[in-house]
Structure formats: C-alpha cells, structure tokens
Design an enzyme around this catalytic site. Structure first.
Site, PDB file in Angstrom:
ATOM      1  N   SER A  11       0.857  -1.184   0.000  1.00 38.29           N
ATOM      2  CA  SER A  11       0.000   0.000   0.000  1.00 38.29           C
ATOM      3  C   SER A  11       0.890   1.230   0.000  1.00 38.29           C
ATOM      4  O   SER A  11       1.628   1.477   0.966  1.00 38.29           O
ATOM      5  CB  SER A  11      -0.884   0.017   1.245  1.00 38.29           C
ATOM      6  OG  SER A  11      -1.348   1.340   1.453  1.00 38.29           O
ATOM      7  N   HIS A  36      -0.971  -1.485  -4.403  1.00 41.96           N
ATOM      8  CA  HIS A  36      -2.267  -1.175  -3.780  1.00 41.96           C
ATOM      9  C   HIS A  36      -2.378   0.340  -3.570  1.00 41.96           C
ATOM     10  O   HIS A  36      -1.536   0.945  -2.900  1.00 41.96           O
ATOM     11  CB  HIS A  36      -2.382  -1.910  -2.442  1.00 41.96           C
ATOM     12  CG  HIS A  36      -3.707  -1.781  -1.767  1.00 41.96           C
ATOM     13  ND1 HIS A  36      -4.811  -2.553  -2.097  1.00 41.96           N
ATOM     14  CD2 HIS A  36      -4.118  -0.960  -0.762  1.00 41.96           C
ATOM     15  CE1 HIS A  36      -5.834  -2.223  -1.327  1.00 41.96           C
ATOM     16  NE2 HIS A  36      -5.447  -1.245  -0.511  1.00 41.96           N
ATOM     17  N   ASP A  38      -4.629   3.361  -2.143  1.00 41.77           N
ATOM     18  CA  ASP A  38      -5.729   3.696  -1.235  1.00 41.77           C
ATOM     19  C   ASP A  38      -6.274   5.078  -1.564  1.00 41.77           C
ATOM     20  O   ASP A  38      -5.610   6.083  -1.358  1.00 41.77           O
ATOM     21  CB  ASP A  38      -5.234   3.654   0.211  1.00 41.77           C
ATOM     22  CG  ASP A  38      -5.033   2.230   0.697  1.00 41.77           C
ATOM     23  OD1 ASP A  38      -5.985   1.441   0.578  1.00 41.77           O
ATOM     24  OD2 ASP A  38      -3.930   1.906   1.169  1.00 41.77           O
ATOM     25  N   MET A  40      -8.922   7.913  -0.803  1.00 39.62           N
ATOM     26  CA  MET A  40      -9.782   8.378   0.302  1.00 39.62           C
ATOM     27  C   MET A  40     -10.252   9.803   0.035  1.00 39.62           C
ATOM     28  O   MET A  40      -9.489  10.613  -0.485  1.00 39.62           O
ATOM     29  CB  MET A  40      -8.990   8.353   1.616  1.00 39.62           C
ATOM     30  CG  MET A  40      -8.343   7.012   1.925  1.00 39.62           C
ATOM     31  SD  MET A  40      -7.557   7.029   3.545  1.00 39.62           S
ATOM     32  CE  MET A  40      -6.777   5.404   3.540  1.00 39.62           C
ATOM     33  N   HIS A  69      -8.187   0.674  -4.314  1.00 41.77           N
ATOM     34  CA  HIS A  69      -9.152   0.507  -3.226  1.00 41.77           C
ATOM     35  C   HIS A  69      -9.861   1.843  -3.028  1.00 41.77           C
ATOM     36  O   HIS A  69      -9.265   2.799  -2.534  1.00 41.77           O
ATOM     37  CB  HIS A  69      -8.364   0.065  -1.973  1.00 41.77           C
ATOM     38  CG  HIS A  69      -9.177  -0.044  -0.734  1.00 41.77           C
ATOM     39  ND1 HIS A  69      -8.612  -0.221   0.515  1.00 41.77           N
ATOM     40  CD2 HIS A  69     -10.514  -0.011  -0.531  1.00 41.77           C
ATOM     41  CE1 HIS A  69      -9.564  -0.288   1.425  1.00 41.77           C
ATOM     42  NE2 HIS A  69     -10.725  -0.157   0.817  1.00 41.77           N
ATOM     43  N   MET A  71     -12.190   4.278  -1.371  1.00 40.19           N
ATOM     44  CA  MET A  71     -12.882   4.629  -0.127  1.00 40.19           C
ATOM     45  C   MET A  71     -13.486   6.009  -0.318  1.00 40.19           C
ATOM     46  O   MET A  71     -13.072   6.992   0.310  1.00 40.19           O
ATOM     47  CB  MET A  71     -11.882   4.604   1.048  1.00 40.19           C
ATOM     48  CG  MET A  71     -11.426   3.203   1.403  1.00 40.19           C
ATOM     49  SD  MET A  71      -9.919   3.166   2.411  1.00 40.19           S
ATOM     50  CE  MET A  71      -8.688   3.147   1.124  1.00 40.19           C
ATOM     51  N   MET A 140     -11.270  -6.042   5.304  1.00 41.86           N
ATOM     52  CA  MET A 140     -10.545  -5.022   6.069  1.00 41.86           C
ATOM     53  C   MET A 140     -10.287  -5.548   7.482  1.00 41.86           C
ATOM     54  O   MET A 140     -11.230  -5.857   8.210  1.00 41.86           O
ATOM     55  CB  MET A 140     -11.363  -3.723   6.175  1.00 41.86           C
ATOM     56  CG  MET A 140     -11.545  -2.950   4.880  1.00 41.86           C
ATOM     57  SD  MET A 140     -10.017  -2.525   4.018  1.00 41.86           S
ATOM     58  CE  MET A 140      -9.170  -1.513   5.238  1.00 41.86           C
ATOM     59  N   ASP A 178      -6.475  -6.533   4.235  1.00 40.38           N
ATOM     60  CA  ASP A 178      -5.891  -5.190   4.251  1.00 40.38           C
ATOM     61  C   ASP A 178      -5.962  -4.587   5.650  1.00 40.38           C
ATOM     62  O   ASP A 178      -7.054  -4.396   6.183  1.00 40.38           O
ATOM     63  CB  ASP A 178      -6.681  -4.323   3.253  1.00 40.38           C
ATOM     64  CG  ASP A 178      -6.100  -2.927   3.061  1.00 40.38           C
ATOM     65  OD1 ASP A 178      -5.067  -2.608   3.659  1.00 40.38           O
ATOM     66  OD2 ASP A 178      -6.716  -2.163   2.287  1.00 40.38           O
TER      67      ASP A 178
HETATM   68  C1  DX5 Z   1      -6.482   1.598   5.295  1.00 38.32           C
HETATM   69  C2  DX5 Z   1      -5.883   1.162   3.987  1.00 38.32           C
HETATM   70  C3  DX5 Z   1      -4.765   0.179   4.081  1.00 38.32           C
HETATM   71  C4  DX5 Z   1      -3.591   0.648   4.880  1.00 38.32           C
HETATM   72  C5  DX5 Z   1      -2.704  -0.494   5.246  1.00 38.32           C
HETATM   73  O1  DX5 Z   1      -7.622   2.340   5.018  1.00 38.32           O
HETATM   74  O2  DX5 Z   1      -6.883   0.566   3.185  1.00 38.32           O
HETATM   75  O3  DX5 Z   1      -4.361  -0.218   2.784  1.00 38.32           O
HETATM   76  O4  DX5 Z   1      -2.845   1.603   4.195  1.00 38.32           O
HETATM   77  O5  DX5 Z   1      -1.665  -0.011   5.999  1.00 38.32           O
HETATM   78  P1  DX5 Z   1      -0.905  -0.883   7.100  1.00 38.32           P
HETATM   79  O6  DX5 Z   1      -0.333  -2.061   6.381  1.00 38.32           O
HETATM   80  O7  DX5 Z   1       0.127   0.051   7.603  1.00 38.32           O
HETATM   81  O8  DX5 Z   1      -1.925  -1.279   8.117  1.00 38.32           O
HETATM   82 ZN    ZN Z   2      -6.423  -0.427   1.169  1.00 39.34          ZN
END
Ligand code: DX5
Ligand code: ZN
Length: 221
Positions: A11, A36, A38, A40, A69, A71, A140, A178
């Site tokens: 990620s 990956h 993320d 947001m 991903h 969000m 998650m 994740d």
């Molecule tokens: C959280 C993300 C994850 C996160 C994982 O919302 O979807 O992908 O970045 O990070 P670690 O591996 O540090 O928990």
């Molecule tokens: Zn993620």
C-alpha cells in the site's frame, strides 16, 4: 486455490509521498505482485489521499497491476476516471453507493476486475448476490482511513467464512486482506484462506534497501 505464496500488494499510503514514482519502481523490483492504491475522500473515510491524476502519473512507473481501493462516496461518478488512469482492479465498499450490483457491473464493463470490500463490522452477508459479480473480495482487518493500525483478529473468522463461500462458488476469486498485516498476522491470514495481502507499514519500513526482505518475510507466510 489457497495454496502457495500469497500475492503481496504494497500500500503506497505508507511510502514517501514526495517520491511516489521511485517508491513504486522500488517495490516492483523488490518482488511486489500488485501496487495497492488507497483512495480516500475525507467523507467516506476521515482522510484524503490520492485522485485519478496521481494514479495516471504513477502508472508508467510499474508494469505490475494497480489494485485500486476506493474509499469514496458516491463512488460511481469516479469509476471511469480511475479506469482511464490505469486501475486494473477496482474495489468498492457496499456502503459507498446505492446499487452495489450496478457498480460492480460497471467496473467490469470498463474492463477492470471488480472487487467488494468488507469493513470490520460489515457482515459477510453483504456478499449475497454480489459474489458472482466479483473477481476479488477484500477483508478489512482495520477500520479504513489510516495506515499503521493494529490487526483486528476477529476478521480471521470472516476470512475463513469467505474462503468457504468462494470455494463453494467454484469461481476463481482473490481473497485479499488489508490492514495491520505483518509477518506474523500474514501467517494467520494465509492459514485462514487469504490469497493476497495488502501491507503498507510492513513493506515500506526501513526504506528501499529493506523492501525485498520485507516482502519476502510476508511471502514466507
Ligand atoms: C487503510 C488502507 C490500508 C492501509 C494499510 O484504510 O486501506 O491499505 O494503508 O496499511 P498498514 O499495512 O500500515 O496497516
Ligand atoms: Zn487499502
């Protein structure tokens, strides 16, 4: 199909945002299977990260698939932009729009692999009538929004249950986990039936010279 080493999906949330292109090249060279991303929006989750323009700028820096991903809510108006930017896999939360089935079909129509994401408190039943539309289920193991949180162990039981649903379906569906994944929790995830692991902190810890060993430690799961 849960045998073998899991796919490792770094990620980039945990990478150096001032050097994103280099970071992606470095984890690809270190053995990452997917990148990956993320996404947001500060509304669906309490943090803001990356939009389609950044994905587009990063896409030429790696050959491996981009696992995006989402969000964000509403998610539907943004699907096309992320696909055009280079998303190969696009995963959505059932809570991020009124018509999950339509959203998944739309992702498929755009030529990407659709995925559904279950938050820690989202029941497995959210997959009813949706599983046959997806190529990936993402569990998650933290509440979405931030990297560096601790793994929620109750989600191992959810991984086991979804593993059974996928096996019963007879379809090839990636089962990804994740949040809070490290060498130790990775082992438990794979034992429960996961075939892909997202890891931010555990991959990017120690800087570029550590990435290959960090990824190996997760694969060893
Ligand atoms: C959280 C993300 C994850 C996160 C994982 O919302 O979807 O992908 O970045 O990070 P670690 O591996 O540090 O928990
Ligand atoms: Zn993620």
């Amino acid at each position: 199909m849960s045998a073998g080493a899991p796919l490792i999906c770094p990620s980039i949330l945990a990478s150096d945002f001032a050097r994103l292109g280099e970071e992606i090249r470095a984890v690809e060279a270190a053995g990452a299977d997917w990148i990956h991303v993320d996404v947001m929006d500060g509304h669906f989750v309490p943090n803001i990260t990356i939009g389609p323009e950044v994905v587009k700028a990063l896409r030429p820096h790696a050959k491996i698939p981009f696992d995006v991903h989402l969000m964000i809510a509403p998610v539907d108006p943004m699907l096309e932009a992320f696909r055009e930017a280079g998303a190969d896999w696009m995963s959505v939360h059932p809570e991020s729009g009124p018509h999950l089935h339509r959203t998944l079909r739309r992702i498929r129509e755009l030529g990407a692999h659709p995925g559904v994401v279950l938050n820690p408190a989202t029941p497995v039943e959210a997959l009813d009538w949706a599983l046959e539309e997806v190529d990936l289920v993402l569990i998650m193991s933290v509440n979405p929004g931030f990297g560096g949180q601790s793994f929620i162990t109750s989600q191992l039981r959810k991984i086991e249950r979804v593993r059974r649903l996928i096996d019963d379906s007879g379809r090839e569906v990636v089962l990804e986990v994740d949040g809070g994944v490290n060498a130790e929790t990775a082992k438990a995830c794979v034992a429960a039936g996961a075939t892909a692991l997202v890891a931010g902190t555990a991959v990017f810890r120690g800087g570029p010279s550590a990435y290959a060993a960090n990824i190996q430690a997760l694969k060893g799961a």
